[in-house]
Design an enzyme around this catalytic site. Structure first.
Site, PDB file in Angstrom:
ATOM      1  N   ASP A  46      37.275  42.408  28.143  1.00  0.00           N
ATOM      2  CA  ASP A  46      38.103  41.227  28.458  1.00  0.00           C
ATOM      3  C   ASP A  46      39.388  41.215  27.616  1.00  0.00           C
ATOM      4  O   ASP A  46      39.858  40.152  27.213  1.00  0.00           O
ATOM      5  CB  ASP A  46      37.336  39.924  28.183  1.00  0.00           C
ATOM      6  CG  ASP A  46      35.924  39.945  28.747  1.00  0.00           C
ATOM      7  OD1 ASP A  46      34.998  39.430  28.072  1.00  0.00           O
ATOM      8  OD2 ASP A  46      35.734  40.510  29.836  1.00  0.00           O
ATOM      9  N   GLU A 225      36.959  35.535  38.763  1.00  0.00           N
ATOM     10  CA  GLU A 225      37.156  35.126  37.364  1.00  0.00           C
ATOM     11  C   GLU A 225      38.305  35.934  36.752  1.00  0.00           C
ATOM     12  O   GLU A 225      38.891  36.799  37.406  1.00  0.00           O
ATOM     13  CB  GLU A 225      35.884  35.365  36.558  1.00  0.00           C
ATOM     14  CG  GLU A 225      35.480  36.812  36.469  1.00  0.00           C
ATOM     15  CD  GLU A 225      34.176  37.025  35.735  1.00  0.00           C
ATOM     16  OE1 GLU A 225      33.416  36.051  35.503  1.00  0.00           O
ATOM     17  OE2 GLU A 225      33.885  38.187  35.382  1.00  0.00           O
ATOM     18  N   HIS A 289      38.655  42.494  34.342  1.00  0.00           N
ATOM     19  CA  HIS A 289      39.094  41.505  33.344  1.00  0.00           C
ATOM     20  C   HIS A 289      40.365  41.990  32.667  1.00  0.00           C
ATOM     21  O   HIS A 289      40.386  42.331  31.488  1.00  0.00           O
ATOM     22  CB  HIS A 289      38.024  41.173  32.310  1.00  0.00           C
ATOM     23  CG  HIS A 289      38.332  39.846  31.683  1.00  0.00           C
ATOM     24  ND1 HIS A 289      37.492  38.762  31.732  1.00  0.00           N
ATOM     25  CD2 HIS A 289      39.441  39.409  31.033  1.00  0.00           C
ATOM     26  CE1 HIS A 289      38.059  37.723  31.106  1.00  0.00           C
ATOM     27  NE2 HIS A 289      39.242  38.101  30.678  1.00  0.00           N
ATOM     28  N   ARG A 322      31.759  48.195  27.544  1.00  0.00           N
ATOM     29  CA  ARG A 322      32.995  47.892  28.292  1.00  0.00           C
ATOM     30  C   ARG A 322      34.142  48.095  27.297  1.00  0.00           C
ATOM     31  O   ARG A 322      34.357  47.266  26.407  1.00  0.00           O
ATOM     32  CB  ARG A 322      32.977  46.450  28.819  1.00  0.00           C
ATOM     33  CG  ARG A 322      31.941  46.192  29.901  1.00  0.00           C
ATOM     34  CD  ARG A 322      31.981  44.743  30.351  1.00  0.00           C
ATOM     35  NE  ARG A 322      31.535  43.837  29.295  1.00  0.00           N
ATOM     36  CZ  ARG A 322      31.642  42.516  29.359  1.00  0.00           C
ATOM     37  NH1 ARG A 322      32.186  41.931  30.432  1.00  0.00           N
ATOM     38  NH2 ARG A 322      31.243  41.750  28.358  1.00  0.00           N
TER      39      ARG A 322
HETATM   40  O1  AHR Z   1      32.602  39.283  28.889  1.00  0.00           O
HETATM   41  C1  AHR Z   1      32.054  37.987  28.957  1.00  0.00           C
HETATM   42  C2  AHR Z   1      32.334  37.375  30.307  1.00  0.00           C
HETATM   43  O2  AHR Z   1      31.880  38.289  31.308  1.00  0.00           O
HETATM   44  C3  AHR Z   1      33.819  37.149  30.585  1.00  0.00           C
HETATM   45  O3  AHR Z   1      34.279  35.879  30.202  1.00  0.00           O
HETATM   46  C4  AHR Z   1      33.867  37.294  32.087  1.00  0.00           C
HETATM   47  O4  AHR Z   1      35.149  37.610  32.567  1.00  0.00           O
HETATM   48  C5  AHR Z   1      32.858  38.433  32.321  1.00  0.00           C
HETATM   49  O5  AHR Z   1      32.267  38.345  33.542  1.00  0.00           O
END
Ligand code: AHR
Length: 475
Positions: A46, A225, A289, A322
């Site tokens: 993220d 998101e 993200h 990630r």
């Molecule tokens: O990484 C944690 C959450 O997982 C983030 O806020 C969201 O974007 C993802 O799905």
């Protein structure tokens, strides 16, 4: 009435938003910056990276433990990989912010630093997903050394799961975009936008921009998101992430005209297909993200996370791999972002445009090298250290990372796998010759003295090293 817009305050966090004047970008140009190597920062998901007016790149992101807010900075993107990371704030011992801390973003508003993040309680069970958005605020001018305290909770229309907030300024109005579950809609999260009145309140009722309904948005979970905004070429591009956070995670795109009413959902057109997805050829899975920034030469950069393997044991949300990745963001002829594919591990790739024929780039169709522009990914080549002395290099297409350019005996240039043979180790070696100050370069063939990689009538071959067709521009 939105609170005062501080242009100064927004150069930093809006760096990727407004097309900085060319003179400014050129003035900051630093072509000598080290080439970033992916993954740029391991185990940081993220990620938000932006270039602030102080000349530093700031980076924050989710840590695998989800227990603290971190921040690092560097004068170069590549330097973020080894930059010291400060812990700004840790989750509390109990209460609504004692569990997960997700997806922080750093923003400066009227000279004050805020970090927005999603947090939940630590009570166990489903309660840990009682996720809401909060902000902490810094007491000083330096976010790395200042003291941070909780400002409060973002006031949204519903007391429901909300996360991944981002702030941007457009035409003097500061907006927030975020993800939230809306009562009565059977999805995990949708995207919303609202003009801001204070750092935690809105000056108008939010507008719902999109609900995940397309097949690639609802794989595993129905998710929209992680919105991120880029203002380029007369339009606002809002990327978002969709589906479960495993290999099915991907980027979607909403586009609005820069003069449209951003609060009218009809102003935003959704791409029917995802714009950035898993790629098994480059071994990047679940890219998403994202955020946007510019490199040291002022060129747009895409920031995102992705794993370098597909199969995940257990819940992807608790898989630590990630990693933060960056790559150049290019544009199609009509000014739309061309996300291409996630470029894979290793030094950032480049494109090589024929100086003699700018419409043609070095490209490949399978193992055949061509001159043209078939797709962004087919024109991206990674330069790595060679095996014929310190100046030698090797070139490999990102879609075939086990293949390399080879100067064949018959004067052709082909793509071949690394056979480890002496002949391969000689014929795959080139020397990159830069024409100082002209932005021109040549690739001299170590195996063929006096020859270099050239393009003649769309064919790639060895040519006399001073022939016009031997000159390229890196992009
Ligand atoms: O990484 C944690 C959450 O997982 C983030 O806020 C969201 O974007 C993802 O799905």
């Amino acid at each position: 009435m939105s609170f005062a817009l501080s242009r100064r305050g927004f150069i930093g966090s809006a760096a990727a938003l407004s097309a900085a004047p060319a003179a400014v970008r050129a003035a900051k140009a630093d072509a000598a910056a080290p080439v970033p190597v992916n993954p740029l920062v391991k185990n940081r998901a993220d990620a938000q990276i932006f270039r602030h007016e102080d000349g530093y790149y700031y980076m924050t992101g989710s840590v695998p433990e989800y227990d603290r807010l971190v921040l690092r900075r560097s004068k170069t993107i590549a330097g973020l990989a080894t930059a010291k990371e400060a812990v700004l704030w840790r989750h509390e011992a109990s209460g609504p912010r004692s569990g997960f801390l997700w997806a922080p973003e750093l923003h400066q508003i009227d000279g004050v630093w805020y970090m927005y993040f999603a947090a939940g309680p630590s009570g166990g069970g489903d309660d840990v997903f009682r996720i809401r958005t909060y902000a902490v605020v810094c007491d000083g001018a330096d976010p790395m050394t200042g003291k941070w305290r909780v400002l409060g909770e973002l006031q949204t229309p519903w007391d429901s799961f909300n996360l991944d907030s981002t702030i941007f300024v457009h035409k003097g109005v500061r907006y927030m975009a975020w993800a939230q579950r809306e009562p009565g809609i059977d999805t995990n999260s949708n995207l919303y936008i609202a003009p801001m009145k204070t750092p935690l309140t809105f000056s108008a009722q939010p507008a719902r921009l999109t609900i995940p309904t397309l097949d690639w948005e609802v794989r595993g979970y129905k998710v929209a998101e992680a919105p991120a905004i880029l203002h380029r070429n007369g339009r606002l591009f809002m990327t978002y992430s969709a589906s479960a956070t495993d290999a099915r995670y991907c980027l979607g795109l909403l586009t609005a005209d820069e003069n449209a009413d951003l609060m009218d959902p009809k102003s935003w057109t959704k791409s029917k297909q995802p714009v950035f997805v898993t790629n098994s050829q480059t071994s990047v899975y679940g890219p998403g993200h994202n955020s946007f920034t510019v490199d040291e030469q002022g060129r747009d950069m895409l920031v995102y996370h992705g794993r370098d393997y597909e199969e995940i044991k257990g819940d992807p949300l608790f898989n630590p791999d990630r990693h933060t990745r960056v790559q150049r963001l290019y544009y199609t002829a009509d000014g739309t972002p061309d996300f291409g594919v996630p470029v894979g591990n290793g030094p950032l790739p480049e494109r090589f445009v024929s100086a003699a024929n700018p419409a043609a780039l070095l490209a490949h169709e399978g193992t055949r090298l061509i001159g043209g522009n078939p797709s962004l990914a087919q024109t991206q080549f990674r330069q790595t250290k060679g095996r014929a002395g310190k100046d030698s290099i090797m070139l490999s297409p990102i879609l075939m990372p086990d293949h390399y350019l080879v100067a064949a005996k018959d004067g052709t240039v082909t793509l071949q796998p690394d056979s480890k043979s002496a002949d391969f180790s000689l014929r795959s070696q080139f020397v990159r010759l830069e024409e100082k100050g002209q932005g021109l370069l040549r690739f001299a063939a170590v195996a063929a003295p006096g020859k270099a990689i050239g393009m003649v009538d769309g064919q790639v071959a060895l040519v006399a090293s001073r022939d016009n067709s031997a000159y390229w521009r890196a992009d």
